[in-house]
Design a protein around this motif. Structure first.
Motif, PDB file in Angstrom:
ATOM      1  N   TRP A   1       0.816  -1.225   0.000  1.00 20.51           N
ATOM      2  CA  TRP A   1       0.000   0.000   0.000  1.00 20.51           C
ATOM      3  C   TRP A   1       0.838   1.258   0.000  1.00 20.51           C
ATOM      4  CZ3 TRP A   1      -4.822  -0.308  -1.352  1.00 20.51           C
ATOM      5  CH2 TRP A   1      -5.514  -1.504  -1.168  1.00 20.51           C
ATOM      6  N   GLY A   2       2.068   1.141   0.413  1.00 25.60           N
ATOM      7  CA  GLY A   2       2.939   2.316   0.400  1.00 25.60           C
ATOM      8  C   GLY A   2       3.856   2.379  -0.796  1.00 25.60           C
ATOM      9  N   SER A   3       3.711   1.454  -1.749  1.00 27.22           N
ATOM     10  CA  SER A   3       4.589   1.439  -2.915  1.00 27.22           C
ATOM     11  C   SER A   3       4.270   2.607  -3.848  1.00 27.22           C
ATOM     12  CB  SER A   3       4.424   0.125  -3.684  1.00 27.22           C
ATOM     13  OG  SER A   3       3.153   0.077  -4.316  1.00 27.22           O
ATOM     14  N   PRO A   4       5.269   3.097  -4.578  1.00 27.71           N
ATOM     15  CA  PRO A   4       5.037   4.229  -5.495  1.00 27.71           C
ATOM     16  C   PRO A   4       3.951   3.941  -6.527  1.00 27.71           C
ATOM     17  CG  PRO A   4       7.390   3.841  -5.204  1.00 27.71           C
ATOM     18  CD  PRO A   4       6.691   2.698  -4.545  1.00 27.71           C
ATOM     19  N   VAL A   5       3.866   2.701  -7.004  1.00 27.24           N
ATOM     20  CA  VAL A   5       2.850   2.382  -8.017  1.00 27.24           C
ATOM     21  C   VAL A   5       1.450   2.504  -7.432  1.00 27.24           C
ATOM     22  CG1 VAL A   5       1.937   0.563  -9.510  1.00 27.24           C
ATOM     23  CG2 VAL A   5       4.411   0.866  -9.295  1.00 27.24           C
ATOM     24  N   THR A   6       1.250   1.911  -6.260  1.00 23.90           N
ATOM     25  CA  THR A   6      -0.077   1.963  -5.638  1.00 23.90           C
ATOM     26  C   THR A   6      -0.471   3.397  -5.302  1.00 23.90           C
ATOM     27  OG1 THR A   6       0.264  -0.242  -4.686  1.00 23.90           O
ATOM     28  CG2 THR A   6      -1.483   1.111  -3.733  1.00 23.90           C
ATOM     29  N   LEU A   7       0.442   4.119  -4.659  1.00 24.60           N
ATOM     30  CA  LEU A   7       0.141   5.509  -4.300  1.00 24.60           C
ATOM     31  C   LEU A   7      -0.086   6.368  -5.540  1.00 24.60           C
ATOM     32  CD1 LEU A   7       2.670   6.074  -1.354  1.00 24.60           C
ATOM     33  CD2 LEU A   7       0.202   5.693  -1.212  1.00 24.60           C
ATOM     34  N   GLY A   8       0.709   6.130  -6.577  1.00 26.79           N
ATOM     35  CA  GLY A   8       0.545   6.898  -7.811  1.00 26.79           C
ATOM     36  C   GLY A   8      -0.816   6.657  -8.450  1.00 26.79           C
ATOM     37  N   LEU A   9      -1.251   5.403  -8.467  1.00 30.89           N
ATOM     38  CA  LEU A   9      -2.566   5.090  -9.033  1.00 30.89           C
ATOM     39  C   LEU A   9      -3.686   5.752  -8.226  1.00 30.89           C
ATOM     40  CD1 LEU A   9      -2.107   1.307  -9.904  1.00 30.89           C
ATOM     41  CD2 LEU A   9      -2.438   3.180 -11.535  1.00 30.89           C
ATOM     42  N   ILE A  10      -3.552   5.745  -6.916  1.00 30.82           N
ATOM     43  CA  ILE A  10      -4.577   6.376  -6.075  1.00 30.82           C
ATOM     44  C   ILE A  10      -4.634   7.879  -6.331  1.00 30.82           C
ATOM     45  CG2 ILE A  10      -5.211   6.928  -3.694  1.00 30.82           C
ATOM     46  CD1 ILE A  10      -4.103   4.179  -2.892  1.00 30.82           C
ATOM     47  N   VAL A  11      -3.463   8.520  -6.415  1.00 26.29           N
ATOM     48  CA  VAL A  11      -3.424   9.963  -6.673  1.00 26.29           C
ATOM     49  C   VAL A  11      -4.042  10.290  -8.033  1.00 26.29           C
ATOM     50  CG1 VAL A  11      -1.881  11.920  -7.118  1.00 26.29           C
ATOM     51  CG2 VAL A  11      -1.445  10.399  -5.171  1.00 26.29           C
ATOM     52  N   VAL A  12      -3.691   9.498  -9.050  1.00 26.53           N
ATOM     53  CA  VAL A  12      -4.243   9.725 -10.389  1.00 26.53           C
ATOM     54  C   VAL A  12      -5.756   9.543 -10.374  1.00 26.53           C
ATOM     55  CG1 VAL A  12      -4.355   8.808 -12.736  1.00 26.53           C
ATOM     56  CG2 VAL A  12      -2.141   9.155 -11.639  1.00 26.53           C
TER      57      VAL A  12
END
Length: 500
Positions: free
Chosen positions: A239-250
């Motif tokens: 949940w703290g990975s850049p991919v997961t966080l990036g998808l949530i932000v997008v």
């Protein structure tokens, strides 16, 4: 004698016409309910056999999970778009298009020689998800009001077929005819519906005017794909990975821009002003909450049934046997399809929805307090399924009673999308909780009993929250059944095709 014949002949003709209309209406409900079976089968047949697909395709179990994720994503994202197109260009036409795409997807999956083609086929099968909301919407157009609630309840209950026969059928088919048989069977059922639909179901005369909101569709597609992908794969990727966080932000950012666009554009993809009407708002909130609760019940129950006996609480059943243990819940959903319309007609769909949420909460309470046995797990799952039957019948009824006639497919499709958000969130939460506390059985780590108890307690709390939301919001009597939307007088009044 001649006078007697002259007197009776008109009555005889009326009786014959009424009987013909009743038969036609029954065929419509039957074929549309069969399309619900198609949705249930394509959602459940693959799930218990993911390890077998991983072995056959030479990929890891984690990679094989894309066979489920791809279908979920396609169905969730495509459904609101198809709903809007159905309101504009014809509900039957869009159901036929979805069936055609799904059947082609089954052919690709059944004959594929590579994992990527298999994922492509499964993605195309996701279009079948739209059959349920669009089918329920066309019922409002072609069935008389007194038959609507019963027909909606029956079509919604067909999802119980997935839980009832999907898992054991998957084991039988794969054991005797191989993994590809799953797709041949689903495609065959879809083909039957595709052939029958044009002969049984008239095209709805209710259509809305205006242009399709391409920009809104693109923004919503990218936003929901990003969010659902993050939710579905967050546990795996971190949940703290850049991919997961990036998808949530997008996803959140795009939704933040999509809402004002939909409020400004004269022909929105989703009429958000309609969506905040009390009955529709209640239904959409409960779609998220109860979608969460519905999913974790089936997931946790099948896991408990299949855990090794050495754990002290698992029953060591095979996937097929676990599916058979869930059969009472599926039968109960179908049996209660005749009960929920009676509650709705007497006390309203709001009462039916609240009752469903309370029953689901009670089912989870049983799961928390009873010692895990075959009887207690099957009983708890069956009680949850009973509540689900009421809820699935009540939510589209609230929407069809309240949405403008030319927006029912779109409104029901949004509700389906939000239910997908709930199930995806339920999957992620369940995976995180079951992995948070484990015990070692030989070399394998399995979820501890406490993890299941925590998960069931969360399911109970979410269901209680859905009941509180439903009971705390005032829902007025339904508007006239044949009303057309007039946000800017953009919808052209149309004659309603009714079967009697």
């Amino acid at each position: 004698m001649l006078e007697l014949l002259l007197v009776r002949t008109p009555e005889s003709r009326l009786t014959k016409d009424s009987s013909r209309r009743q038969t036609r209406a029954g065929l419509v409900v039957g074929v549309l309910s069969l399309s619900g079976v198609v949705v249930a089968l394509q959602q459940t047949l693959v799930v218990p056999l993911l390890p077998e697909f991983a072995t056959a395709s030479g990929v890891s179990n984690t990679t094989a999970s894309w066979l489920v994720t791809s279908t979920l994503l396609t169905g969730a994202v495509a459904t609101p778009l198809i709903g809007r197109l159905a309101d504009m260009y014809g509900k039957r036409a869009m159901m036929l298009a979805c069936l055609a795409v799904m059947i082609v997807g089954c052919l690709i999956a059944a004959t594929s020689q590579s994992f990527l083609l298999l994922v492509l086929g499964r993605s195309m099968q996701g279009f079948a998800t739209a059959l349920l909301p669009v089918g329920i919407s066309i019922m409002r157009d072609v069935l008389p009001p007194e038959k609507l609630s019963g027909a909606v309840a029956l079509m919604s209950a067909t999802l119980g077929i997935g839980g009832m026969v999907g898992m054991p059928l998957a084991g039988v088919l794969s054991a005797h005819w191989g993994l590809s048989s799953l797709f041949w069977v689903t495609g065959a059922v879809g083909l039957v519906v595709l052939i029958a639909l044009p002969f049984v179901l008239p095209e709805s005369a209710v259509k809305t005017r205006g242009r399709f909101d391409f920009l809104g569709a693109i923004i919503l597609t990218v936003a929901m794909t990003a969010l659902l992908l993050a939710i579905s794969k967050g546990t795996e990727w971190g949940w703290g990975s850049p991919v997961t966080l990036g998808l949530i932000v997008v996803g959140v950012g795009l939704l933040g821009s999509w809402i004002p666009w939909e409020l400004r554009t004269p022909a929105p993809l989703v009429d958000l002003r309609t969506s905040v009407r009390a009955p529709i708002l209640v239904s959409n909130i409960c779609a998220v909450l109860l979608g969460f609760a519905m999913f974790i019940s089936a997931l946790a129950a099948t896991q408990e049934l299949q855990l090794p006996v050495e754990s002290g609480y698992g029953l060591g059943l095979s996937a097929s046997a676990a599916g058979l243990a869930m059969t009472p819940g599926g039968l109960l959903m179908i049996g209660l399809a005749a009960v929920s319309p009676k509650i709705t007609r007497r006390w309203g769909a709001k009462t039916t929805l609240a009752a469903g949420a309370i029953v689901i909460a009670f089912g989870y309470l049983l799961r928390v307090v009873l010692t895990p046995t075959l009887l207690s797990i099957s009983l708890g799952a069956a009680v949850v399924s009973a509540g689900v039957s009421f809820a699935l019948a009540a939510m589209p009824t609230l929407i069809t009673e309240s949405a403008p006639l030319d927006q029912t497919a779109s409104a029901n499709s949004v509700n389906s999308l939000l239910r997908s958000v709930g199930t995806s969130t339920g999957s992620a939460v369940a995976a995180a909780i079951l992995a948070s506390s484990t015990v070692m059985i030989g070399a394998a780590a399995v979820p501890a009993l406490h993890s299941f108890e925590v998960l069931y307690s969360i399911g109970m709390g979410v269901s209680v929250a859905a009941a509180i939301v439903t009971l705390s919001v005032r829902v007025d009597s339904p508007a006239p059944a044949h009303r057309i939307a007039t946000p800017s007088e953009s919808a052209k009044p149309a004659e309603v095709t009714e079967l009697g």
